[in-house]
Motif scaffolding. Sequence first.
Motif, PDB file in Angstrom:
ATOM      1  N   MET A   1       0.846  -1.193   0.000  1.00 50.55           N
ATOM      2  CA  MET A   1       0.000   0.000   0.000  1.00 50.55           C
ATOM      3  C   MET A   1       0.879   1.239   0.000  1.00 50.55           C
ATOM      4  O   MET A   1       1.788   1.376   0.799  1.00 50.55           O
ATOM      5  CB  MET A   1      -0.898  -0.006   1.239  1.00 50.55           C
ATOM      6  CG  MET A   1      -1.823   1.205   1.323  1.00 50.55           C
ATOM      7  SD  MET A   1      -2.938   1.350  -0.083  1.00 50.55           S
ATOM      8  CE  MET A   1      -3.814  -0.206   0.013  1.00 50.55           C
ATOM      9  N   THR A 242     -11.478  -1.116   9.298  1.00 50.70           N
ATOM     10  CA  THR A 242     -10.695  -0.997   8.064  1.00 50.70           C
ATOM     11  C   THR A 242     -11.645  -1.032   6.874  1.00 50.70           C
ATOM     12  O   THR A 242     -12.417  -1.988   6.719  1.00 50.70           O
ATOM     13  CB  THR A 242      -9.674  -2.143   7.942  1.00 50.70           C
ATOM     14  OG1 THR A 242      -8.819  -2.148   9.089  1.00 50.70           O
ATOM     15  CG2 THR A 242      -8.826  -1.980   6.690  1.00 50.70           C
ATOM     16  N   GLU A 244     -11.845  -1.095   2.858  1.00 50.72           N
ATOM     17  CA  GLU A 244     -11.199  -1.279   1.559  1.00 50.72           C
ATOM     18  C   GLU A 244     -12.234  -1.013   0.479  1.00 50.72           C
ATOM     19  O   GLU A 244     -13.384  -1.445   0.590  1.00 50.72           O
ATOM     20  CB  GLU A 244     -10.669  -2.710   1.417  1.00 50.72           C
ATOM     21  CG  GLU A 244      -9.612  -3.083   2.432  1.00 50.72           C
ATOM     22  CD  GLU A 244      -9.122  -4.502   2.234  1.00 50.72           C
ATOM     23  OE1 GLU A 244      -8.811  -4.866   1.079  1.00 50.72           O
ATOM     24  OE2 GLU A 244      -9.064  -5.249   3.223  1.00 50.72           O
ATOM     25  N   GLN A 245     -11.822  -0.310  -0.569  1.00 51.13           N
ATOM     26  CA  GLN A 245     -12.769   0.005  -1.638  1.00 51.13           C
ATOM     27  C   GLN A 245     -12.093  -0.044  -3.000  1.00 51.13           C
ATOM     28  O   GLN A 245     -10.940   0.360  -3.149  1.00 51.13           O
ATOM     29  CB  GLN A 245     -13.421   1.368  -1.401  1.00 51.13           C
ATOM     30  CG  GLN A 245     -12.462   2.501  -1.112  1.00 51.13           C
ATOM     31  CD  GLN A 245     -13.181   3.774  -0.722  1.00 51.13           C
ATOM     32  OE1 GLN A 245     -14.210   4.123  -1.276  1.00 51.13           O
ATOM     33  NE2 GLN A 245     -12.625   4.498   0.233  1.00 51.13           N
ATOM     34  N   TYR A 267      -7.797   1.374  -6.054  1.00 51.40           N
ATOM     35  CA  TYR A 267      -7.926   0.660  -4.792  1.00 51.40           C
ATOM     36  C   TYR A 267      -7.477   1.554  -3.642  1.00 51.40           C
ATOM     37  O   TYR A 267      -6.362   2.071  -3.648  1.00 51.40           O
ATOM     38  CB  TYR A 267      -7.091  -0.622  -4.819  1.00 51.40           C
ATOM     39  CG  TYR A 267      -7.053  -1.347  -3.498  1.00 51.40           C
ATOM     40  CD1 TYR A 267      -8.126  -2.128  -3.075  1.00 51.40           C
ATOM     41  CD2 TYR A 267      -5.949  -1.251  -2.665  1.00 51.40           C
ATOM     42  CE1 TYR A 267      -8.102  -2.787  -1.869  1.00 51.40           C
ATOM     43  CE2 TYR A 267      -5.915  -1.908  -1.448  1.00 51.40           C
ATOM     44  CZ  TYR A 267      -6.990  -2.673  -1.051  1.00 51.40           C
ATOM     45  OH  TYR A 267      -6.958  -3.316   0.159  1.00 51.40           O
ATOM     46  N   CYS A 269      -7.489   1.953   0.787  1.00 50.57           N
ATOM     47  CA  CYS A 269      -7.636   1.238   2.056  1.00 50.57           C
ATOM     48  C   CYS A 269      -7.331   2.206   3.193  1.00 50.57           C
ATOM     49  O   CYS A 269      -6.216   2.734   3.286  1.00 50.57           O
ATOM     50  CB  CYS A 269      -6.694   0.036   2.112  1.00 50.57           C
ATOM     51  SG  CYS A 269      -6.785  -0.887   3.653  1.00 50.57           S
ATOM     52  N   ASP A 384      -3.284   2.081  -3.535  1.00 51.44           N
ATOM     53  CA  ASP A 384      -2.458   1.007  -4.063  1.00 51.44           C
ATOM     54  C   ASP A 384      -1.439   1.588  -5.040  1.00 51.44           C
ATOM     55  O   ASP A 384      -1.776   2.469  -5.841  1.00 51.44           O
ATOM     56  CB  ASP A 384      -3.354  -0.008  -4.776  1.00 51.44           C
ATOM     57  CG  ASP A 384      -2.557  -1.147  -5.372  1.00 51.44           C
ATOM     58  OD1 ASP A 384      -2.088  -1.995  -4.598  1.00 51.44           O
ATOM     59  OD2 ASP A 384      -2.414  -1.176  -6.607  1.00 51.44           O
TER      60      ASP A 384
END
Length: 474
Positions: A1, A242, A244-245, A267, A269, A384
Amino acid sequence: METGGGGEDCCVKVAVHVRPLIADERAQGCKDCVTVIPGKPQVQIGTHSFTFDHVYGSTGSPSSAMFEECIASLVDGLFQGYNATVLAYGQTGSGKTYTMGTGFKDGCQTGIIPQVMNVLFKKIETLKHQTEFQLHVSFIEVCLLSSRILKEEVQDLLDPTCLNKPETANGHAGKVTVPGKPPIQIRETSNGVITLAGSTEVSVSSLKEMAACLEQGSLSRATGSTNMNNQSSRSHAIFTITLEQMRKLNPVFPGESSPNESMNEEYLCAKLHLVDLAGSERAKRTGSDGLRFKEGVHINKGLLALGNVISALGDDKKRKEGVHVPYRDSKLTRLLQDSLGGNSRTVMIACISPADINAEETLNTLKYANRARNIQNKPVVNRDPMSSEMIKMRQQLEYLQAELCARGGGSSSDEVQVLKERIAWLEAANEDLCRELHEYRGRCTIVDQRETDAQVCNSICFFWNFSVSPLLIS
């Protein structure tokens, strides 16, 4: 990340929550020693005056406004990829657990955490058609390891192998962990992110599932009875959400369909830490002795370490001189390293009692919180690395397209089609070149191996000619 994009330094925001006098304080004849200046976020106690970002309770803003004014923006930032932390600090019995909602039982909706969960799932419901979401929660506490070993340890409140035990004769709520399970370790990744190795992270898909995790952890948390609080928290608790998408990005050119679907995805997070610290306490007031006294000593040690971190980060002169920040002095400060001076948007809620019998502790809490306002955090979008690179390339394409339109006074559909064909040809040529490069590298590996074998043979021949042959001749 990878962390990057659009973040600007921002100060830790501090809100003060003044709880009302409780029945025991009224019975003792306590008076209100805290004054809130009407219309201003200012608090006065004795000759001391402090200004904060918000003040709730007493004659300040109503407590019901706290979430919208302080926390809602952090939840919104979570969907943009920004980490966030809400930190409740104060004397034991000042209302931290009530304010945070970590005493969640029987579906009670009181506190910040239940409100966060409600807003989170409402927002996910509205965005689920254009973004794919995944949610995980963890719930840990920092407390004494056991009644025999006085050692600060991280305990997993969602660990199914952790068995709750009722309070013992000395009032200690103990927990027994199944033997053989390794302790939770605090780790730091190569890019400076603090992680917990060995902690339970539960995937949730509904409000009911997340609420069940909060309730399970709340029931497992270490508590005990003192003269100031029948259900005093004997640990620092951290409930982490957390998010995440995976976002679908619009194509650079209308009607464009990329052969590589990941080129049109982003992405993100981000984590939201909701921290309910154990209360600072004086043994004389709490009437603690034995193990309870030792617990109080260790709680105060952890809070002292936190205060030292805040002092190092909040002092402008020390910050400019590059003074060492003692994050490693306790596990609590290590866990909060990102939240204080790091990659997070942070709000501290200082919970205080207005009773004159607690005036000294209330003053210390206000001084503590006042120093925290000077801490500069550096929140950035947690994206990301591949997504980050693709966004940079898309921005370059958009810039070039705009420049082309400006120079040509606008481009026709035919010109756009030519450009798209040119891009497609370049992409195909790039794939052919990559394939040829891969084949070439494969051939080079074979050639290098043959050359190595030849060198070995030559070396053997050389050794034979100069070492063995003279012996045969003689």
